[in-house]
Design a protein around this motif. Sequence first.
Motif, PDB file in Angstrom:
ATOM      1  N   ILE A  82       3.273  -0.301  -8.628  1.00 16.72           N
ATOM      2  CA  ILE A  82       3.090  -0.790  -9.997  1.00 16.72           C
ATOM      3  C   ILE A  82       2.669  -2.263  -9.944  1.00 16.72           C
ATOM      4  N   ASP A  83       1.740  -2.621 -10.803  1.00 14.42           N
ATOM      5  CA  ASP A  83       1.268  -4.000 -10.862  1.00 14.42           C
ATOM      6  C   ASP A  83       2.279  -4.876 -11.598  1.00 14.42           C
ATOM      7  N   GLN A  84       2.279  -6.135 -11.264  1.00 11.85           N
ATOM      8  CA  GLN A  84       3.216  -7.097 -11.830  1.00 11.85           C
ATOM      9  C   GLN A  84       3.169  -7.125 -13.357  1.00 11.85           C
ATOM     10  N   ASP A  85       1.982  -7.019 -13.918  1.00  4.69           N
ATOM     11  CA  ASP A  85       1.830  -7.096 -15.372  1.00  4.69           C
ATOM     12  C   ASP A  85       2.238  -5.815 -16.096  1.00  4.69           C
ATOM     13  N   ILE A  87       5.104  -4.083 -15.695  1.00  2.32           N
ATOM     14  CA  ILE A  87       6.545  -3.821 -15.731  1.00  2.32           C
ATOM     15  C   ILE A  87       7.243  -5.039 -16.309  1.00  2.32           C
ATOM     16  N   ASP A  88       8.251  -4.790 -17.147  1.00  2.00           N
ATOM     17  CA  ASP A  88       8.924  -5.886 -17.846  1.00  2.00           C
ATOM     18  C   ASP A  88      10.223  -6.321 -17.196  1.00  2.00           C
ATOM     19  N   ILE A  89      10.974  -5.371 -16.656  1.00  3.74           N
ATOM     20  CA  ILE A  89      12.258  -5.664 -16.023  1.00  3.74           C
ATOM     21  C   ILE A  89      12.529  -4.580 -14.983  1.00  3.74           C
ATOM     22  N   ILE A  90      13.196  -4.967 -13.902  1.00  9.41           N
ATOM     23  CA  ILE A  90      13.561  -4.001 -12.871  1.00  9.41           C
ATOM     24  C   ILE A  90      15.046  -4.163 -12.562  1.00  9.41           C
ATOM     25  N   ILE A  91      15.747  -3.064 -12.641  1.00 12.01           N
ATOM     26  CA  ILE A  91      17.148  -3.019 -12.236  1.00 12.01           C
ATOM     27  C   ILE A  91      17.159  -2.436 -10.828  1.00 12.01           C
ATOM     28  N   VAL A  92      17.625  -3.229  -9.861  1.00 16.81           N
ATOM     29  CA  VAL A  92      17.717  -2.757  -8.484  1.00 16.81           C
ATOM     30  C   VAL A  92      19.159  -2.325  -8.255  1.00 16.81           C
ATOM     31  N   LEU A  93      19.346  -1.037  -8.059  1.00 17.82           N
ATOM     32  CA  LEU A  93      20.681  -0.496  -7.817  1.00 17.82           C
ATOM     33  C   LEU A  93      21.043  -0.715  -6.362  1.00 17.82           C
ATOM     34  N   ARG A  94      22.239  -1.218  -6.135  1.00 19.53           N
ATOM     35  CA  ARG A  94      22.724  -1.493  -4.778  1.00 19.53           C
ATOM     36  C   ARG A  94      24.024  -0.729  -4.581  1.00 19.53           C
ATOM     37  N   CYS A  95      24.339  -0.421  -3.335  1.00 21.22           N
ATOM     38  CA  CYS A  95      25.559   0.334  -3.031  1.00 21.22           C
ATOM     39  C   CYS A  95      26.067  -0.089  -1.657  1.00 21.22           C
ATOM     40  N   LEU A 122      21.534  -3.307   3.744  1.00 23.33           N
ATOM     41  CA  LEU A 122      22.245  -4.491   4.228  1.00 23.33           C
ATOM     42  C   LEU A 122      21.467  -5.773   3.979  1.00 23.33           C
ATOM     43  N   ILE A 123      20.189  -5.745   4.265  1.00 26.19           N
ATOM     44  CA  ILE A 123      19.393  -6.970   4.113  1.00 26.19           C
ATOM     45  C   ILE A 123      18.789  -7.107   2.718  1.00 26.19           C
ATOM     46  N   GLY A 124      19.013  -6.124   1.867  1.00 27.50           N
ATOM     47  CA  GLY A 124      18.520  -6.207   0.493  1.00 27.50           C
ATOM     48  C   GLY A 124      17.009  -6.150   0.409  1.00 27.50           C
ATOM     49  N   LEU A 125      16.393  -5.312   1.242  1.00 31.34           N
ATOM     50  CA  LEU A 125      14.942  -5.277   1.335  1.00 31.34           C
ATOM     51  C   LEU A 125      14.266  -4.892   0.021  1.00 31.34           C
ATOM     52  N   ILE A 126      14.775  -3.898  -0.667  1.00 29.83           N
ATOM     53  CA  ILE A 126      14.123  -3.467  -1.911  1.00 29.83           C
ATOM     54  C   ILE A 126      14.217  -4.567  -2.971  1.00 29.83           C
ATOM     55  N   ALA A 127      15.385  -5.198  -3.085  1.00 29.30           N
ATOM     56  CA  ALA A 127      15.521  -6.313  -4.036  1.00 29.30           C
ATOM     57  C   ALA A 127      14.567  -7.443  -3.656  1.00 29.30           C
ATOM     58  N   TYR A 128      14.488  -7.749  -2.378  1.00 27.73           N
ATOM     59  CA  TYR A 128      13.600  -8.810  -1.903  1.00 27.73           C
ATOM     60  C   TYR A 128      12.140  -8.499  -2.239  1.00 27.73           C
ATOM     61  N   GLU A 129      11.706  -7.272  -1.961  1.00 24.63           N
ATOM     62  CA  GLU A 129      10.315  -6.889  -2.256  1.00 24.63           C
ATOM     63  C   GLU A 129      10.021  -6.999  -3.750  1.00 24.63           C
ATOM     64  N   CYS A 130      10.975  -6.597  -4.574  1.00 25.50           N
ATOM     65  CA  CYS A 130      10.781  -6.693  -6.027  1.00 25.50           C
ATOM     66  C   CYS A 130      10.711  -8.149  -6.475  1.00 25.50           C
ATOM     67  N   ILE A 131      11.575  -8.993  -5.939  1.00 27.12           N
ATOM     68  CA  ILE A 131      11.553 -10.413  -6.295  1.00 27.12           C
ATOM     69  C   ILE A 131      10.239 -11.053  -5.861  1.00 27.12           C
ATOM     70  N   LYS A 133       7.323  -9.654  -5.444  1.00 25.71           N
ATOM     71  CA  LYS A 133       6.167  -9.183  -6.204  1.00 25.71           C
ATOM     72  C   LYS A 133       6.241  -9.534  -7.691  1.00 25.71           C
ATOM     73  N   PHE A 134       7.425  -9.397  -8.288  1.00 30.22           N
ATOM     74  CA  PHE A 134       7.543  -9.517  -9.739  1.00 30.22           C
ATOM     75  C   PHE A 134       8.198 -10.813 -10.209  1.00 30.22           C
ATOM     76  N   GLY A 135       8.816 -11.554  -9.296  1.00 31.56           N
ATOM     77  CA  GLY A 135       9.498 -12.795  -9.665  1.00 31.56           C
ATOM     78  C   GLY A 135      10.949 -12.559 -10.014  1.00 31.56           C
ATOM     79  N   LYS A 136      11.776 -13.566  -9.797  1.00 33.35           N
ATOM     80  CA  LYS A 136      13.223 -13.453 -10.016  1.00 33.35           C
ATOM     81  C   LYS A 136      13.588 -13.136 -11.465  1.00 33.35           C
ATOM     82  N   LYS A 137      12.783 -13.613 -12.404  1.00 37.26           N
ATOM     83  CA  LYS A 137      13.131 -13.433 -13.813  1.00 37.26           C
ATOM     84  C   LYS A 137      13.152 -11.973 -14.244  1.00 37.26           C
ATOM     85  N   LYS A 138      12.410 -11.125 -13.562  1.00 39.21           N
ATOM     86  CA  LYS A 138      12.332  -9.712 -13.949  1.00 39.21           C
ATOM     87  C   LYS A 138      13.337  -8.823 -13.211  1.00 39.21           C
ATOM     88  N   ILE A 139      14.086  -9.378 -12.249  1.00 38.18           N
ATOM     89  CA  ILE A 139      14.927  -8.559 -11.378  1.00 38.18           C
ATOM     90  C   ILE A 139      16.404  -8.766 -11.681  1.00 38.18           C
TER      91      ILE A 139
END
Length: 187
Positions: A82-85, A87-95, A122-131, A133-139
Amino acid sequence: MDYKTIGISGNPGTGKKTIAKLLANRINYELIILNDFAKENNALKHISKNTEVVDEEVVRKKLKNRIVKKTILAGHFLADVIDQDNIDIIIVLRCSPKELIKRYTERKYEKNKIKNNLITELIGLIAYECIEKFGKKKIFELNTTDIDPEETVKIIKSILDSKEHKKNNIDWTSEYINDENLRKYII
């Protein structure tokens, strides 16, 4: 709530599909489960007996035509399709990785798949990739380890309804350092 497109991402076993379905019903949004979408659009490449890889370009092109109204997109490869423009917000589920071991064992994941998924959590790769690409404000990261799906949806809904919400950063490294069983899965 003025979000056109909401993303739900995270590692396998964090509750993406269950939570996205409940949330879509609660807020009356269309739901696209990205794994299912990839299958429906012949965007899976078989690499080996138990391994499929998503053709991200096919999914990306097909999604552009599909997101025309309020939509929730759910999948671990969300940031890749998905392109940055769009998507408005992303909730990254962690466990918790310890809990994920239980869930992956129940799902009969192969040892190497468990290891790879635990390391990415462990390293939070999916959250990192989202941040990245989309910036901290959307994550927004949300720990789903000890929260049932209904409660998780309530928390997400309160995040969506609020213009200001507390950002968090989930770090499992102390859990890894203190748990020899967890280290056995990874080493």
